[in-house]
Write a protein that holds these residues in place. Structure first.
Motif, PDB file in Angstrom:
ATOM      1  N   LEU A  72      -8.452 -10.239   6.467  1.00 54.06           N
ATOM      2  CA  LEU A  72      -8.800 -11.229   5.441  1.00 54.06           C
ATOM      3  C   LEU A  72      -8.229 -10.855   4.079  1.00 54.06           C
ATOM      4  N   ASP A  73      -8.090  -9.533   3.852  1.00 56.98           N
ATOM      5  CA  ASP A  73      -7.499  -9.077   2.584  1.00 56.98           C
ATOM      6  C   ASP A  73      -5.977  -9.110   2.617  1.00 56.98           C
ATOM      7  N   GLY A  74      -5.421  -9.575   3.741  1.00 57.99           N
ATOM      8  CA  GLY A  74      -3.973  -9.696   3.824  1.00 57.99           C
ATOM      9  C   GLY A  74      -3.254  -8.427   4.252  1.00 57.99           C
ATOM     10  N   ALA A  75      -3.980  -7.476   4.843  1.00 59.29           N
ATOM     11  CA  ALA A  75      -3.347  -6.226   5.250  1.00 59.29           C
ATOM     12  C   ALA A  75      -2.522  -6.438   6.513  1.00 59.29           C
ATOM     13  N   GLY A  76      -1.309  -5.888   6.521  1.00 59.09           N
ATOM     14  CA  GLY A  76      -0.461  -5.959   7.705  1.00 59.09           C
ATOM     15  C   GLY A  76      -0.780  -4.827   8.670  1.00 59.09           C
ATOM     16  N   ILE A  77       0.101  -4.669   9.676  1.00 62.24           N
ATOM     17  CA  ILE A  77      -0.143  -3.649  10.700  1.00 62.24           C
ATOM     18  C   ILE A  77      -0.122  -2.253  10.079  1.00 62.24           C
ATOM     19  N   TRP A  78       0.879  -1.982   9.235  1.00 56.50           N
ATOM     20  CA  TRP A  78       0.997  -0.657   8.647  1.00 56.50           C
ATOM     21  C   TRP A  78      -0.190  -0.331   7.747  1.00 56.50           C
ATOM     22  N   LYS A  79      -0.644  -1.304   6.948  1.00 55.87           N
ATOM     23  CA  LYS A  79      -1.791  -1.035   6.063  1.00 55.87           C
ATOM     24  C   LYS A  79      -3.074  -0.863   6.862  1.00 55.87           C
ATOM     25  N   ARG A  80      -3.225  -1.650   7.958  1.00 51.66           N
ATOM     26  CA  ARG A  80      -4.419  -1.456   8.802  1.00 51.66           C
ATOM     27  C   ARG A  80      -4.391  -0.077   9.457  1.00 51.66           C
ATOM     28  N   LEU A  81      -3.188   0.338   9.851  1.00 50.71           N
ATOM     29  CA  LEU A  81      -3.069   1.659  10.464  1.00 50.71           C
ATOM     30  C   LEU A  81      -3.376   2.768   9.455  1.00 50.71           C
ATOM     31  N   ARG A  82      -2.906   2.564   8.235  1.00 56.45           N
ATOM     32  CA  ARG A  82      -3.047   3.616   7.226  1.00 56.45           C
ATOM     33  C   ARG A  82      -4.451   3.681   6.634  1.00 56.45           C
ATOM     34  N   HIS A  83      -5.070   2.508   6.379  1.00 54.36           N
ATOM     35  CA  HIS A  83      -6.347   2.482   5.670  1.00 54.36           C
ATOM     36  C   HIS A  83      -7.557   2.333   6.593  1.00 54.36           C
ATOM     37  N   VAL A  84      -7.343   1.980   7.850  1.00 52.39           N
ATOM     38  CA  VAL A  84      -8.483   1.819   8.760  1.00 52.39           C
ATOM     39  C   VAL A  84      -8.382   2.792   9.940  1.00 52.39           C
ATOM     40  N   THR A  85      -7.270   2.727  10.667  1.00 54.47           N
ATOM     41  CA  THR A  85      -7.174   3.498  11.915  1.00 54.47           C
ATOM     42  C   THR A  85      -7.168   5.001  11.653  1.00 54.47           C
ATOM     43  N   ILE A  86      -6.273   5.465  10.795  1.00 58.88           N
ATOM     44  CA  ILE A  86      -6.163   6.910  10.575  1.00 58.88           C
ATOM     45  C   ILE A  86      -7.424   7.495   9.926  1.00 58.88           C
TER      46      ILE A  86
END
Length: 324
Positions: free
Chosen positions: A226-240
């Motif tokens: 919803l905040d417009g995060a792409g795959i890389w940002k989701r990986l960096r700020h959520v997954t890791i």
């Protein structure tokens, strides 16, 4: 008009008050005494199981460590009586030109294995977690190499690397590329061993990463989208950040495991070419079973044990301090 109370209810309600104080005290005391008596067999069973586990652990883990430390200060061939030689075994190791070569090769193998063996399983787990179909099939495919015995895996890959009818050179020939001397060149031999180790062991690591990924709440990814995060940002700020603990633990375990590499160089290269794949454990094997010098072999294992222990303690201290 209220219903009359039954005789059974009156007797039941009158029982506690009809019992004398002395009888109630004796009953309570008997119940209190029965508690420890009932707990005693369970306590004895628990201590018995704990003692058996401690005996097994001491016999198969602690005793070999203590015995290895003692052997490192003795001249031993398991035929004659052992002789105490002090630091002579360590001096022999430090004067061996292959000692430094073995440590350098081992550190190189560990570094390359971290680059490939740490990143590829994590990215594979992220990819499997994103799949919507055939998840079980691809998990099985990724885990299949782990089921092969390590020696079988090494022999299989030695055929892949064969400079004649090997699979990889056949593929390179089909693409019009020159053939490579995978295991016969000191430039590519170590990288070839790292590829084998990564392929053989990535299944277990990938499943652990995948289990950690599936514990991440889906709401976090929805909020990020919803905040417009792409795959890389989701990986960096959520997954890791959500799998940081698993990543740190597996990083430590992988470093400890790769520093003890033995099967791949022993089966595939024998330490060659030009000693470019002689590792610490391979040199230790030579001292023990080729030179029949078990004292120097024990001294080398003690040095590796101390190095890994110091590294693990420093790593845990740094990560704990950063987490706190």
């Amino acid at each position: 008009m209220p219903k009359p109370m039954s005789t059974r209810f009156l007797l039941r309600s009158a029982k506690p008050s009809a019992a004398p104080e002395g009888a109630r005290g004796r009953s309570t005391g008997r119940r209190r005494n029965r508690g420890p008596r009932r707990a005693l067999p369970r306590t004895v069973t628990a201590y018995g199981l704990l003692s058996a586990a401690l005996v097994c652990f001491a016999l198969f883990s602690w005793y070999p460590i203590v015995r290895g430390v003692l052997l490192s200060f003795q001249q031993v061939n398991f035929v004659d009586a052992p002789e105490w030689v002090g630091l002579e075994n360590f001096q022999r190791l430090f004067s061996d030109p292959l000692f430094g070569v073995a440590w350098r090769n081992t550190l190189m193998f560990t570094g390359l294995a971290l680059l490939l063996g740490f990143a590829i399983p994590f990215l594979t787990a992220v990819l499997l977690n994103e799949l919507r179909h055939a998840r079980t099939f691809f998990r099985l495919v990724v885990y299949l190499p782990v089921m092969l015995p390590p020696v079988v895996t090494a022999l299989l890959w030695r055929w892949f690397y064969d400079p004649g009818p090997g699979l990889f050179n056949e593929v390179l020939g089909t693409l019009g590329l020159p053939a490579l001397s995978w295991l016969d060149s000191s430039d590519t031999a170590m990288l070839s061993l790292v590829l084998v180790a990564t392929w053989a062991n990535m299944g277990t690591t990938t499943l652990i990463y995948l289990a950690a990924l599936q514990t991440i709440p889906g709401e976090l990814y929805e909020a990020a989208e919803l905040d417009g995060a792409g795959i890389w940002k989701r990986l960096r700020h959520v997954t890791i950040p959500q799998t940081r603990f698993v990543l740190l633990v597996l990083l430590l375990l992988q470093i400890v495991a790769t520093m003890q590499v033995f099967t791949e160089p022993f089966v595939m290269t024998g330490g060659g070419p030009d000693n470019s794949t002689v590792t610490v454990l391979l040199l230790l094997y030579r001292y023990a079973f080729v030179y029949n010098d078990f004292g120097s072999a024990s001294a080398m294992s003690l040095l590796l044990f101390v190095a890994l222990g110091v590294f693990s303690a420093a790593y845990l201290r740094l990560t704990t301090r950063r987490e706190s």
